[in-house]
Design a protein around this motif. Sequence first.
Motif, PDB file in Angstrom:
ATOM      1  N   LEU A   1     -21.326  -8.088 -25.795  1.00  0.00           N
ATOM      2  CA  LEU A   1     -20.620  -9.389 -25.982  1.00  0.00           C
ATOM      3  C   LEU A   1     -19.166 -10.144 -25.659  1.00  0.00           C
ATOM      4  O   LEU A   1     -18.585  -8.943 -27.097  1.00  0.00           O
ATOM      5  N   LEU A   2     -18.954  -9.647 -25.503  1.00  0.00           N
ATOM      6  CA  LEU A   2     -16.855 -10.375 -24.544  1.00  0.00           C
ATOM      7  C   LEU A   2     -16.595 -12.203 -24.979  1.00  0.00           C
ATOM      8  O   LEU A   2     -17.616 -13.167 -23.677  1.00  0.00           O
TER       9      LEU A   2
ATOM     10  N   LEU B   1     -15.112 -20.729 -18.344  1.00  0.00           N
ATOM     11  CA  LEU B   1     -16.067 -20.534 -16.731  1.00  0.00           C
ATOM     12  C   LEU B   1     -14.536 -19.523 -15.708  1.00  0.00           C
ATOM     13  O   LEU B   1     -15.697 -18.762 -15.459  1.00  0.00           O
ATOM     14  N   ALA B   2     -14.477 -20.355 -15.547  1.00  0.00           N
ATOM     15  CA  ALA B   2     -13.162 -20.259 -14.749  1.00  0.00           C
ATOM     16  C   ALA B   2     -12.385 -18.956 -14.802  1.00  0.00           C
ATOM     17  O   ALA B   2     -12.615 -17.924 -14.394  1.00  0.00           O
ATOM     18  N   ALA B   3     -11.607 -18.465 -16.103  1.00  0.00           N
ATOM     19  CA  ALA B   3     -10.975 -17.415 -16.504  1.00  0.00           C
ATOM     20  C   ALA B   3     -12.158 -16.619 -16.906  1.00  0.00           C
ATOM     21  O   ALA B   3     -12.348 -14.647 -15.924  1.00  0.00           O
ATOM     22  N   ALA B   4     -13.459 -16.017 -17.123  1.00  0.00           N
ATOM     23  CA  ALA B   4     -14.975 -15.701 -17.041  1.00  0.00           C
ATOM     24  C   ALA B   4     -15.275 -14.985 -15.566  1.00  0.00           C
ATOM     25  O   ALA B   4     -15.495 -13.783 -15.444  1.00  0.00           O
ATOM     26  N   LEU B   5     -15.531 -15.983 -14.397  1.00  0.00           N
ATOM     27  CA  LEU B   5     -15.284 -16.231 -13.391  1.00  0.00           C
ATOM     28  C   LEU B   5     -14.556 -15.035 -12.213  1.00  0.00           C
ATOM     29  O   LEU B   5     -14.804 -14.169 -12.563  1.00  0.00           O
ATOM     30  N   ALA B   6     -13.320 -15.292 -13.030  1.00  0.00           N
ATOM     31  CA  ALA B   6     -12.153 -14.574 -12.556  1.00  0.00           C
ATOM     32  C   ALA B   6     -12.037 -13.126 -12.875  1.00  0.00           C
ATOM     33  O   ALA B   6     -11.477 -12.599 -12.324  1.00  0.00           O
TER      34      ALA B   6
ATOM     35  N   LEU C   1     -22.775 -12.296 -16.092  1.00  0.00           N
ATOM     36  CA  LEU C   1     -23.355 -12.657 -16.936  1.00  0.00           C
ATOM     37  C   LEU C   1     -22.810 -13.623 -18.007  1.00  0.00           C
ATOM     38  O   LEU C   1     -21.880 -12.931 -18.406  1.00  0.00           O
ATOM     39  N   ILE C   2     -23.019 -14.705 -18.259  1.00  0.00           N
ATOM     40  CA  ILE C   2     -21.866 -16.178 -18.439  1.00  0.00           C
ATOM     41  C   ILE C   2     -23.097 -16.625 -19.756  1.00  0.00           C
ATOM     42  O   ILE C   2     -24.379 -16.874 -18.951  1.00  0.00           O
TER      43      ILE C   2
ATOM     44  N   VAL D   1     -20.383 -12.273 -20.414  1.00  0.00           N
ATOM     45  CA  VAL D   1     -18.849 -12.934 -20.969  1.00  0.00           C
ATOM     46  C   VAL D   1     -19.913 -14.818 -21.854  1.00  0.00           C
ATOM     47  O   VAL D   1     -19.760 -15.653 -21.342  1.00  0.00           O
ATOM     48  N   GLU D   2     -19.057 -14.930 -23.367  1.00  0.00           N
ATOM     49  CA  GLU D   2     -19.665 -16.291 -23.826  1.00  0.00           C
ATOM     50  C   GLU D   2     -18.299 -17.450 -23.357  1.00  0.00           C
ATOM     51  O   GLU D   2     -16.640 -16.922 -23.577  1.00  0.00           O
TER      52      GLU D   2
END
Length: 268
Positions: free
Chosen positions: A133-134, A167-172, A177-178, A159-160
């Motif tokens: 988990l991050l 969410l935008a930061a996780a996709l970037a 896996l979110i 990524v949590e």
Amino acid sequence: MNTPTEELAPAVRSILEAASERSGGDERVSVDARSLSEAFASAEADGRVPVIAEVKPTSPTTDGARDDDPVALAASMVEGGAAALSVLTEPEHFDGSVENLTRVREAVDVPVLRKDFVVREDQLDAAEADLVLLIARFVGDDLADLVEAARDRGFQPLVEVHTREELAAALAAGAELIGVNNRDLGRLEVDLSTFETVAPEVPDRVTVIAESGITTPADARRMREAGADGLLIGSAIMDAEGGDGAGTGGDVSANTRRFTAAESEEEV
Ligand SMILES: O=C(O)c1ccccc1NCC(=O)[C@H](O)[C@H](O)COP(=O)(O)O
């Protein structure tokens, strides 16, 4: 994007302080990971809701603790149809340990998530797991580097996020896996509409997991209808009352089955 700590609940501030002081592993790990997407597909194929059941002895929002052997708990979760497991390794606020994780992973054949508050690359080396988990809110601008560092070691990084911005930061950062956490780490309040707000923004190619606050089979169906590919459930599975007074007597296998069977006719 690191959150100012004064915006976090005191318990979460304490968790983060402890995390920043925790040492990492002595050697870089290299993991041959069990695939979460295959585990989810296999659950779907035989009519189970894909559930990641969490070995969570206690938490800042739980009354009391369960001191059952984590391996026995894990076996019961798999018996109840869990597609994957999550094991808390945070010692000070969740009573977890890397030893628990290692023993559980050796004892089961489903993918196992290391649930902790990783804030530095060397902490990835504390234990082998299939997923790690991050938390976007905690790692801020280091997210892309940590996603890459986790993949380099063979982990599937989960990524949590809690907001559309995270969410935008996780996709970037390249997350595939979110997990959308329904628990706000600022106030420690749970609101299932968080997932319903954030999940529609997740691209189809990304696996999205609803995390926290899923207490009843109806909650599970609600999250699935909102687009959850899988559900991460801790308290309601560990709970003596099955989360909502279901009368399971703390039977972890029965508690798990209530959620994995939530979309089948023989719902328990
Ligand atoms: O669970 C807590 O009390 C908690 C407090 C502060 C930070 C994190 C916390 N939980 C971590 C988790 O992500 C949950 O254990 C997990 O999503 C399962 O949630 P639940 O089904 O509500 O136990």
